[in-house]
Design a protein around this motif. Structure first.
Motif, PDB file in Angstrom:
ATOM      1  N   VAL A 150      65.228  51.028  72.705  1.00 31.45           N
ATOM      2  CA  VAL A 150      66.378  50.569  72.037  1.00 31.45           C
ATOM      3  C   VAL A 150      67.766  49.948  72.528  1.00 31.45           C
ATOM      4  CG1 VAL A 150      68.602  51.644  71.523  1.00 31.45           C
ATOM      5  CG2 VAL A 150      66.352  53.485  70.858  1.00 31.45           C
ATOM      6  N   ARG A 151      67.415  50.202  74.048  1.00 30.30           N
ATOM      7  CA  ARG A 151      68.097  48.904  75.650  1.00 30.30           C
ATOM      8  C   ARG A 151      67.932  46.903  74.348  1.00 30.30           C
ATOM      9  NH1 ARG A 151      71.965  49.707  79.427  1.00 30.30           N
ATOM     10  NH2 ARG A 151      72.394  51.522  77.977  1.00 30.30           N
ATOM     11  N   ALA A 152      66.620  47.341  74.917  1.00 32.46           N
ATOM     12  CA  ALA A 152      66.237  46.156  74.631  1.00 32.46           C
ATOM     13  C   ALA A 152      66.188  45.960  73.565  1.00 32.46           C
ATOM     14  CB  ALA A 152      64.457  46.008  75.196  1.00 32.46           C
ATOM     15  N   LEU A 153      66.113  46.493  72.095  1.00 29.16           N
ATOM     16  CA  LEU A 153      66.940  45.998  70.914  1.00 29.16           C
ATOM     17  C   LEU A 153      68.027  45.657  70.418  1.00 29.16           C
ATOM     18  CD1 LEU A 153      66.205  45.773  67.679  1.00 29.16           C
ATOM     19  CD2 LEU A 153      66.626  48.264  67.455  1.00 29.16           C
ATOM     20  N   THR A 154      68.923  46.850  71.249  1.00 28.69           N
ATOM     21  CA  THR A 154      70.720  46.354  71.389  1.00 28.69           C
ATOM     22  C   THR A 154      71.204  44.966  72.210  1.00 28.69           C
ATOM     23  OG1 THR A 154      70.872  48.801  71.362  1.00 28.69           O
ATOM     24  CG2 THR A 154      72.500  47.533  71.957  1.00 28.69           C
ATOM     25  N   ASP A 155      70.539  44.881  73.405  1.00 28.44           N
ATOM     26  CA  ASP A 155      71.104  43.937  74.758  1.00 28.44           C
ATOM     27  C   ASP A 155      70.484  41.984  73.479  1.00 28.44           C
ATOM     28  OD1 ASP A 155      71.158  45.808  75.962  1.00 28.44           O
ATOM     29  OD2 ASP A 155      69.647  45.484  77.324  1.00 28.44           O
ATOM     30  N   VAL A 156      69.535  42.594  72.787  1.00 31.13           N
ATOM     31  CA  VAL A 156      69.278  40.708  71.824  1.00 31.13           C
ATOM     32  C   VAL A 156      70.840  40.356  71.147  1.00 31.13           C
ATOM     33  CG1 VAL A 156      68.188  39.843  70.876  1.00 31.13           C
ATOM     34  CG2 VAL A 156      66.958  41.011  72.698  1.00 31.13           C
ATOM     35  N   PHE A 157      70.480  41.553  70.253  1.00 36.47           N
ATOM     36  CA  PHE A 157      71.866  41.959  69.418  1.00 36.47           C
ATOM     37  C   PHE A 157      73.118  41.866  69.884  1.00 36.47           C
ATOM     38  CE2 PHE A 157      68.822  43.950  66.292  1.00 36.47           C
ATOM     39  CZ  PHE A 157      68.770  43.371  64.820  1.00 36.47           C
ATOM     40  N   LEU A 170      73.460  48.371  64.347  1.00 34.61           N
ATOM     41  CA  LEU A 170      74.299  47.387  64.281  1.00 34.61           C
ATOM     42  C   LEU A 170      74.324  46.147  64.080  1.00 34.61           C
ATOM     43  CD1 LEU A 170      70.690  47.075  66.972  1.00 34.61           C
ATOM     44  CD2 LEU A 170      72.963  47.839  67.900  1.00 34.61           C
ATOM     45  N   ALA A 171      74.276  45.698  63.232  1.00 31.18           N
ATOM     46  CA  ALA A 171      74.730  44.889  62.108  1.00 31.18           C
ATOM     47  C   ALA A 171      76.004  44.891  61.124  1.00 31.18           C
ATOM     48  CB  ALA A 171      73.560  44.871  60.960  1.00 31.18           C
ATOM     49  N   ARG A 172      76.436  46.810  60.644  1.00 35.60           N
ATOM     50  CA  ARG A 172      77.718  46.124  60.774  1.00 35.60           C
ATOM     51  C   ARG A 172      78.649  46.377  61.807  1.00 35.60           C
ATOM     52  NH1 ARG A 172      78.647  49.109  55.757  1.00 35.60           N
ATOM     53  NH2 ARG A 172      80.789  49.594  56.839  1.00 35.60           N
ATOM     54  N   ARG A 173      78.109  46.595  62.987  1.00 38.27           N
ATOM     55  CA  ARG A 173      79.252  46.967  64.546  1.00 38.27           C
ATOM     56  C   ARG A 173      79.009  44.505  64.233  1.00 38.27           C
ATOM     57  NH1 ARG A 173      80.257  49.190  69.474  1.00 38.27           N
ATOM     58  NH2 ARG A 173      80.788  48.187  70.314  1.00 38.27           N
ATOM     59  N   ILE A 174      78.527  44.186  64.497  1.00 39.96           N
ATOM     60  CA  ILE A 174      78.398  42.926  64.389  1.00 39.96           C
ATOM     61  C   ILE A 174      79.352  42.123  63.329  1.00 39.96           C
ATOM     62  CG2 ILE A 174      76.923  40.227  64.022  1.00 39.96           C
ATOM     63  CD1 ILE A 174      74.810  41.651  65.887  1.00 39.96           C
ATOM     64  N   VAL A 175      79.071  42.627  61.999  1.00 39.01           N
ATOM     65  CA  VAL A 175      79.865  41.654  61.043  1.00 39.01           C
ATOM     66  C   VAL A 175      81.402  42.360  61.302  1.00 39.01           C
ATOM     67  CG1 VAL A 175      80.437  41.849  58.211  1.00 39.01           C
ATOM     68  CG2 VAL A 175      78.183  42.053  59.631  1.00 39.01           C
ATOM     69  N   TYR A 176      81.367  43.902  61.235  1.00 47.00           N
ATOM     70  CA  TYR A 176      82.409  44.535  61.193  1.00 47.00           C
ATOM     71  C   TYR A 176      84.134  45.107  62.347  1.00 47.00           C
ATOM     72  CZ  TYR A 176      80.945  44.577  56.508  1.00 47.00           C
ATOM     73  OH  TYR A 176      80.444  44.337  55.251  1.00 47.00           O
ATOM     74  N   GLY A 177      82.804  45.002  63.800  1.00 45.39           N
ATOM     75  CA  GLY A 177      84.056  44.722  64.610  1.00 45.39           C
ATOM     76  C   GLY A 177      83.666  46.945  65.056  1.00 45.39           C
ATOM     77  N   TRP A 220      78.690  48.699  73.706  1.00 46.16           N
ATOM     78  CA  TRP A 220      77.360  48.228  73.088  1.00 46.16           C
ATOM     79  C   TRP A 220      76.231  49.292  74.267  1.00 46.16           C
ATOM     80  CZ3 TRP A 220      74.377  45.204  70.015  1.00 46.16           C
ATOM     81  CH2 TRP A 220      76.266  44.636  68.721  1.00 46.16           C
ATOM     82  N   ASP A 221      76.795  49.560  75.579  1.00 50.71           N
ATOM     83  CA  ASP A 221      75.429  50.304  76.411  1.00 50.71           C
ATOM     84  C   ASP A 221      76.105  51.760  75.989  1.00 50.71           C
ATOM     85  OD1 ASP A 221      75.455  48.145  78.112  1.00 50.71           O
ATOM     86  OD2 ASP A 221      76.480  48.501  79.432  1.00 50.71           O
ATOM     87  N   ASP A 222      76.848  52.544  75.226  1.00 51.57           N
ATOM     88  CA  ASP A 222      77.229  53.290  75.172  1.00 51.57           C
ATOM     89  C   ASP A 222      76.539  53.659  74.144  1.00 51.57           C
ATOM     90  OD1 ASP A 222      78.388  54.548  77.516  1.00 51.57           O
ATOM     91  OD2 ASP A 222      80.633  54.363  77.275  1.00 51.57           O
ATOM     92  N   LEU A 223      76.655  53.050  72.647  1.00 51.32           N
ATOM     93  CA  LEU A 223      76.028  52.774  71.698  1.00 51.32           C
ATOM     94  C   LEU A 223      74.016  53.236  71.846  1.00 51.32           C
ATOM     95  CD1 LEU A 223      76.712  52.932  68.897  1.00 51.32           C
ATOM     96  CD2 LEU A 223      76.318  49.621  69.058  1.00 51.32           C
ATOM     97  N   ALA A 224      73.791  52.123  72.250  1.00 51.94           N
ATOM     98  CA  ALA A 224      72.216  51.953  72.868  1.00 51.94           C
ATOM     99  C   ALA A 224      71.996  53.468  72.962  1.00 51.94           C
ATOM    100  CB  ALA A 224      72.310  50.868  73.681  1.00 51.94           C
ATOM    101  N   GLU A 272      73.590  56.551  72.673  1.00 52.27           N
ATOM    102  CA  GLU A 272      73.388  57.487  71.995  1.00 52.27           C
ATOM    103  C   GLU A 272      72.349  57.131  71.186  1.00 52.27           C
ATOM    104  OE1 GLU A 272      75.132  59.877  72.254  1.00 52.27           O
ATOM    105  OE2 GLU A 272      75.562  59.663  74.233  1.00 52.27           O
ATOM    106  N   LEU A 273      72.165  55.944  70.055  1.00 53.69           N
ATOM    107  CA  LEU A 273      70.732  55.398  69.405  1.00 53.69           C
ATOM    108  C   LEU A 273      69.205  56.164  69.900  1.00 53.69           C
ATOM    109  CD1 LEU A 273      71.899  51.957  68.366  1.00 53.69           C
ATOM    110  CD2 LEU A 273      71.995  53.861  66.520  1.00 53.69           C
ATOM    111  N   ALA A 274      69.507  56.175  71.148  1.00 52.76           N
ATOM    112  CA  ALA A 274      67.665  56.461  72.262  1.00 52.76           C
ATOM    113  C   ALA A 274      68.182  57.590  71.995  1.00 52.76           C
ATOM    114  CB  ALA A 274      67.905  56.142  73.476  1.00 52.76           C
ATOM    115  N   GLU A 275      69.270  58.313  72.037  1.00 59.44           N
ATOM    116  CA  GLU A 275      68.938  59.515  72.323  1.00 59.44           C
ATOM    117  C   GLU A 275      68.862  60.200  70.906  1.00 59.44           C
ATOM    118  OE1 GLU A 275      69.504  62.528  74.573  1.00 59.44           O
ATOM    119  OE2 GLU A 275      69.503  60.564  75.576  1.00 59.44           O
TER     120      GLU A 275
END
Length: 211
Positions: free
Chosen positions: A103-110, A176-183, A194-198, A200-203
């Motif tokens: 999940v962290r690898a996925l999120t980091d590239v986004f 992730l997409a909504r965060r990118i588009v809308y903040g 972003w780290d905290d979001l990653a 929590e998504l992993a959990e």
């Protein structure tokens, strides 16, 4: 707008190739800084040191150049995700840690490409070519993500691990997409890095698959 199959072929002469690459590099830099409507051939020309006429002769319209830039960027994002997943020592990690790393690898590239991805996502809502190319890239990423996590499928309590990973990936991509588009504060007033979001998504993913 030209079709994806009509994207310009790489020029044969070295100088032409070099000037085309300067145009692409300058265009990608601009898309990382500006909205699509603020992206101009004139500014690409200035940054690349290539005449406006040469850019039009080589790439056609602004929309045609954008398709070339989008295709190049999607190729790079796919490569980065594959490299990130390939770098994870899946067999050496415990079940939860392997999910956390994926999940962290996925999120980091986004996160790294957030500005440019925002342009592509907004444009994709209006342009079917951008939408289809983006979907192709996302599906490639989903397949690589699932293949890595499924090395631990023996520990998964969900009766259909492939289905569970497909659903989780859809959820994670939407977040992730909504965060990118809308903040970061669109759906909630709680600020998450972003780290905290990653994390929590992993959990969420680990609980869904393993508990």
């Amino acid at each position: 707008m030209s079709s994806a199959s009509a994207l310009p072929r790489p020029p044969r002469q070295r100088r032409s190739r070099e000037s085309s690459e300067r145009v692409i590099k300058a265009g990608l830099e601009l898309l990382d800084e500006l909205e699509y409507d603020s992206f101009t051939i004139a500014e690409v020309s200035r940054r690349a040191g290539v005449s406006v006429g040469s850019i039009y002769a080589r790439f056609g319209s602004k929309d045609d150049l954008f398709l070339v830039l989008h295709d190049r960027a999607m190729d790079e994002i796919e490569r980065e995700h594959r490299a990130a997943f390939d770098a994870i020592a899946w067999a050496e990690l415990d079940d939860r840690e392997s999910i956390r790393r994926a999940v962290r690898a996925l999120t980091d590239v986004f996160h790294r490409h957030a500005s440019m991805l925002r342009v592509f996502m907004l444009r994709g809502a209006l342009d079917p070519q951008v939408l289809v190319r983006g979907s192709t890239a996302v599906r490639e990423v989903q397949a690589a993500f699932a293949a890595g996590v499924l090395t631990h499928r023996v520990a998964m309590r969900h009766p259909e691990p492939e289905l569970a990973l497909d659903v989780f990936f859809r959820m994670a991509f939407a977040v992730l997409a909504r965060r990118i588009v809308y903040g970061p504060l669109h759906e909630s007033g709680r600020s998450l890095s972003w780290d905290d979001l990653a994390d929590e998504l992993a959990e969420v993913c680990a609980a869904y698959l393993l508990d």
